[in-house]
Design an enzyme around this catalytic site. Structure first.
Site, PDB file in Angstrom:
ATOM      1  N   PRO A 120      70.776 -10.380 -29.699  1.00 53.26           N
ATOM      2  CA  PRO A 120      69.589  -9.853 -30.024  1.00 53.26           C
ATOM      3  C   PRO A 120      69.273  -9.850 -31.499  1.00 53.26           C
ATOM      4  CG  PRO A 120      70.944  -8.247 -29.742  1.00 53.26           C
ATOM      5  CD  PRO A 120      71.705  -9.279 -29.144  1.00 53.26           C
ATOM      6  N   CYS A 121      69.173 -11.081 -31.833  1.00 55.02           N
ATOM      7  CA  CYS A 121      69.029 -11.431 -33.598  1.00 55.02           C
ATOM      8  C   CYS A 121      67.597 -10.860 -33.964  1.00 55.02           C
ATOM      9  CB  CYS A 121      69.124 -12.776 -33.872  1.00 55.02           C
ATOM     10  SG  CYS A 121      68.017 -13.990 -33.018  1.00 55.02           S
ATOM     11  N   HIS A 122      66.620 -10.761 -32.970  1.00 49.03           N
ATOM     12  CA  HIS A 122      65.249 -10.197 -33.239  1.00 49.03           C
ATOM     13  C   HIS A 122      65.249  -8.860 -33.743  1.00 49.03           C
ATOM     14  CE1 HIS A 122      66.059  -9.328 -28.737  1.00 49.03           C
ATOM     15  NE2 HIS A 122      65.463  -8.172 -29.154  1.00 49.03           N
TER      16      HIS A 122
END
EC number: 2.1.1.63
Length: 158
Positions: A120-122
């Site tokens: 989950p780089c977001h």
């Protein structure tokens, strides 16, 4: 490597992997022709991503096999620890990794994440809360964070 395709609210997701795990999940803006057949190794990933977009899943438990440097792998593993519905700043992530001066390297590794949504780089934002950098486009990052927000905003205007 085998591929599966999934129509999502954010575009067509292309899931790539084999018996060792999913190596990439990317998204495309354009409609692309694809087969509805899902290879056996990718069925769990397709099912779980579908559940995520339907609002029924907050984490993933299928095997991952992303390719990257040792440092990138370290950053991606740290990203996996950010809980659903939460965010972390790049500087906080750098501190967690033990080197606050590595913020640019951490941001670069974040940008090389091959597993859209899964890693989950977001969930990484600017220290002032701003929506900074996202390979899939800021509008997708905003959508994902709103999708994961436990407090849903109701619009007063239609």
């Amino acid at each position: 490597m085998e591929k599966a395709y999934l129509k999502t609210p954010l575009g067509i997701a292309v899931i790539t992997g084999d018996g060792n795990g999913v190596s990439s999940v990317t998204v495309f803006d354009d409609e692309i022709a694809f087969s509805p057949l899902v290879p056996q190794h990718l069925k769990k990933a397709v099912t779980q991503l579908t559940e995520y977009f339907e609002g029924h899943r907050t984490d993933f438990d299928f095997p991952l096999n992303p390719s990257g440097t040792e440092f990138q792998q370290k950053v991606w593993n740290a990203l996996l620890q950010i809980p659903f519905g939460k965010t972390l700043s790049y500087i906080e992530l750098s501190h967690q990794l033990g080197d606050p001066k590595a913020i640019r390297a951490v941001a670069a590794a974040n940008g090389k994440n091959p597993l859209w949504i899964i890693i989950p780089c977001h969930r990484v934002i600017g220290k002032d809360g701003s929506m900074t950098g996202y390979a899939g486009g800021i509008w997708r990052k905003k959508w994902l964070l709103e999708h994961e927000n436990p407090v849903k905003q109701i619009s007063l205007f239609f």
